[in-house]
Design a protein around this motif. Structure first.
Motif, mmCIF file in Angstrom:
data_model
loop_
_atom_site.group_PDB
_atom_site.id
_atom_site.type_symbol
_atom_site.label_atom_id
_atom_site.label_comp_id
_atom_site.label_asym_id
_atom_site.label_seq_id
_atom_site.Cartn_x
_atom_site.Cartn_y
_atom_site.Cartn_z
ATOM 1 N N UNK A 74 -42.062 -8.708 -12.404
ATOM 2 C CA UNK A 74 -42.411 -9.612 -11.315
ATOM 3 C C UNK A 74 -43.796 -10.239 -11.522
ATOM 4 N N UNK A 75 -43.879 -11.515 -11.224
ATOM 5 C CA UNK A 75 -45.133 -12.241 -11.356
ATOM 6 C C UNK A 75 -45.067 -13.457 -10.450
ATOM 7 N N UNK A 76 -46.222 -14.024 -10.168
ATOM 8 C CA UNK A 76 -46.325 -15.125 -9.220
ATOM 9 C C UNK A 76 -46.592 -16.439 -9.946
ATOM 10 N N UNK A 77 -46.412 -17.570 -9.257
ATOM 11 C CA UNK A 77 -46.812 -18.843 -9.859
ATOM 12 C C UNK A 77 -48.286 -18.882 -10.257
ATOM 13 N N UNK A 78 -49.155 -18.191 -9.502
ATOM 14 C CA UNK A 78 -50.562 -18.124 -9.898
ATOM 15 C C UNK A 78 -50.716 -17.409 -11.239
ATOM 16 N N UNK A 79 -49.955 -16.330 -11.425
ATOM 17 C CA UNK A 79 -49.974 -15.631 -12.712
ATOM 18 C C UNK A 79 -49.483 -16.555 -13.824
ATOM 19 N N UNK A 80 -48.414 -17.276 -13.544
ATOM 20 C CA UNK A 80 -47.841 -18.203 -14.530
ATOM 21 C C UNK A 80 -48.846 -19.287 -14.898
ATOM 22 N N UNK A 81 -49.564 -19.803 -13.905
ATOM 23 C CA UNK A 81 -50.579 -20.818 -14.181
ATOM 24 C C UNK A 81 -51.681 -20.250 -15.072
ATOM 25 N N UNK A 82 -52.103 -19.011 -14.790
ATOM 26 C CA UNK A 82 -53.152 -18.391 -15.601
ATOM 27 C C UNK A 82 -52.679 -18.161 -17.028
ATOM 28 N N UNK A 83 -51.433 -17.749 -17.194
ATOM 29 C CA UNK A 83 -50.880 -17.475 -18.527
ATOM 30 C C UNK A 83 -50.655 -18.755 -19.318
ATOM 31 N N UNK A 84 -50.115 -19.769 -18.665
ATOM 32 C CA UNK A 84 -49.727 -20.994 -19.370
ATOM 33 C C UNK A 84 -50.873 -21.976 -19.537
ATOM 34 N N UNK B 144 -53.789 -11.568 -11.604
ATOM 35 C CA UNK B 144 -54.100 -10.321 -10.919
ATOM 36 C C UNK B 144 -53.550 -9.166 -11.755
ATOM 37 N N UNK B 145 -54.433 -8.381 -12.342
ATOM 38 C CA UNK B 145 -54.028 -7.301 -13.244
ATOM 39 C C UNK B 145 -54.143 -5.923 -12.597
ATOM 40 N N UNK B 146 -54.332 -5.890 -11.283
ATOM 41 C CA UNK B 146 -54.608 -4.623 -10.614
ATOM 42 C C UNK B 146 -53.430 -3.661 -10.662
ATOM 43 N N UNK B 147 -52.201 -4.155 -10.879
ATOM 44 C CA UNK B 147 -51.052 -3.252 -10.985
ATOM 45 C C UNK B 147 -51.132 -2.395 -12.236
ATOM 46 N N UNK B 148 -51.828 -2.885 -13.266
ATOM 47 C CA UNK B 148 -51.928 -2.151 -14.526
ATOM 48 C C UNK B 148 -53.331 -1.625 -14.804
ATOM 49 N N UNK B 149 -54.340 -2.280 -14.214
ATOM 50 C CA UNK B 149 -55.730 -1.956 -14.530
ATOM 51 C C UNK B 149 -56.505 -1.748 -13.238
ATOM 52 N N UNK B 150 -56.969 -0.528 -13.021
ATOM 53 C CA UNK B 150 -57.761 -0.214 -11.834
ATOM 54 C C UNK B 150 -58.994 -1.121 -11.808
ATOM 55 N N UNK B 151 -59.214 -1.849 -10.710
ATOM 56 C CA UNK B 151 -60.393 -2.723 -10.646
ATOM 57 C C UNK B 151 -61.703 -1.998 -10.934
ATOM 58 N N UNK B 152 -61.749 -0.691 -10.676
ATOM 59 C CA UNK B 152 -62.968 0.066 -10.952
ATOM 60 C C UNK B 152 -63.289 0.114 -12.439
ATOM 61 N N UNK B 153 -62.266 -0.080 -13.275
ATOM 62 C CA UNK B 153 -62.463 -0.011 -14.724
ATOM 63 C C UNK B 153 -62.328 -1.379 -15.396
#
Length: 318
Positions: free
Chosen positions: A177-187, A246-255
């Motif tokens: 799952x990903x959003x149009x914002x994610x798609x814009x960042x990737x593309x 938004x990478x918070x699902x895989x990467x803790x913002x603290x790190x």
């Protein structure tokens, strides 16, 4: 992790690119590490290195070169101001394209290509950024590609045109799952043109150009049902994190600052069951791992990295 081929390794580069679509490749050793983590040891076969998403060099399957003319108008327009500053007027760039077709009679390094262009009336200052920008412009214009050895060759795109909906579908197959914002960042495509993207079933199994597999992507597999204890050591610019704003699902913002160091650069990192749990680096024959918490079981991955890099790798915790 499944669709990214991190828990379900690909048989070859053809199958790999059928799943992940592209590997970022401005740094060839990093692209090789990305392929290794997905079961592929050699980047041979119908693979093309050229400029694509985010205006960055990628490895693409030759059947997916339709993405180059799809993205070209955006990145050619985005680079016009800088080209003008470098003396690369629209008129000069237009003349350079047939000139490049004339001089690229075989693989040429940049210096030789620039010298050949000067001989046919396209003078460039080899000490400036003009050659790099002109060659990228020519790549987006479908004239040339850049080899894994950094030489330039003519490119022939023999694909049916596809639209942004197809790129969205391929993106979601690899990253949903990903959003149009994610798609814009990737593309690298502007968000204003992505408002009417169709829904995509991220859980469906599908087939892309003969390669079948699940559409569940990286974020969807973090903690989801499936293989557990899957450990992968990923390198710079690995696509696993690059697919999202938004990478918070895989990467803790603290790190996050330990991994995302700015300018799109990613520190090599360790992923366990979809979560980034450590960073790593190679120092000679040592593989130094810096865990964020409990030490992950990286012994097998370190051994495989050693075989891949042809070094007697020794694990060190830091």
């Amino acid at each position: 992790m499944r669709a990214q081929r991190l828990s379900r390794p690909a048989a070859d580069v053809d199958e790999l690119l059928g799943s992940v679509f592209a590997l970022q490749a401005q740094d060839v050793p990093a692209a090789r590490l990305a392929a290794r983590a997905r079961g592929v040891r050699f980047l041979d076969g119908p693979v093309v290195r050229t400029w694509a998403m985010r205006g960055t060099l990628h490895l693409l399957h030759e059947r997916d070169l339709w993405v180059v003319p799809l993205l070209a108008p955006v990145f050619i327009a985005a680079g016009r101001r800088r080209r003008s500053q470098l003396g690369l007027t629209d008129e000069l760039c237009a003349r350079a394209l047939p000139a490049l077709r004339e001089v690229l009679t075989g693989p040429l390094d940049r210096a030789t290509a620039v010298a050949r262009l000067a001989e046919v009336g396209i003078p460039l200052d080899p000490r400036s950024q003009a050659p790099a920008h002109l060659l990228a412009y020519a790549a987006y214009s479908g004239v040339l590609k850049r080899g894994l050895d950094d030489t330039y060759e003519l490119l022939h795109i023999d694909c049916e045109p596809r639209d942004v909906t197809e790129l969205w579908r391929r993106y979601r197959r690899a990253y949903g799952p990903a959003t149009p914002d994610d798609f814009a960042a990737w593309s690298g495509l502007p968000k204003r043109g992505l408002r009417d993207l169709p829904p995509v079933d991220d859980e469906a199994f599908g087939e892309v150009d003969g390669v079948s597999g699940p559409a569940g992507g990286a974020a969807g597999c973090a903690g989801a049902a499936g293989p557990t204890g899957v450990v992968r050591m990923l390198g710079h610019f690995d696509p696993y994190l690059l697919g999202y704003r938004d990478r918070s699902a895989m990467l803790d913002p603290a790190h996050a600052r330990l991994v995302q160091t700015g300018g799109g650069f990613l520190t090599p990192h360790v992923v366990v069951d979809g979560r980034v749990v450590a960073t790593w680096r190679r120092v000679g024959g040592r593989i130094e791992v810096h865990p964020f918490g409990p030490r992950p079981d990286v012994a097998e991955e370190v051994a495989d990295l050693g075989r891949f890099l042809d070094v007697d790798a020794a694990l060190t915790w830091v």
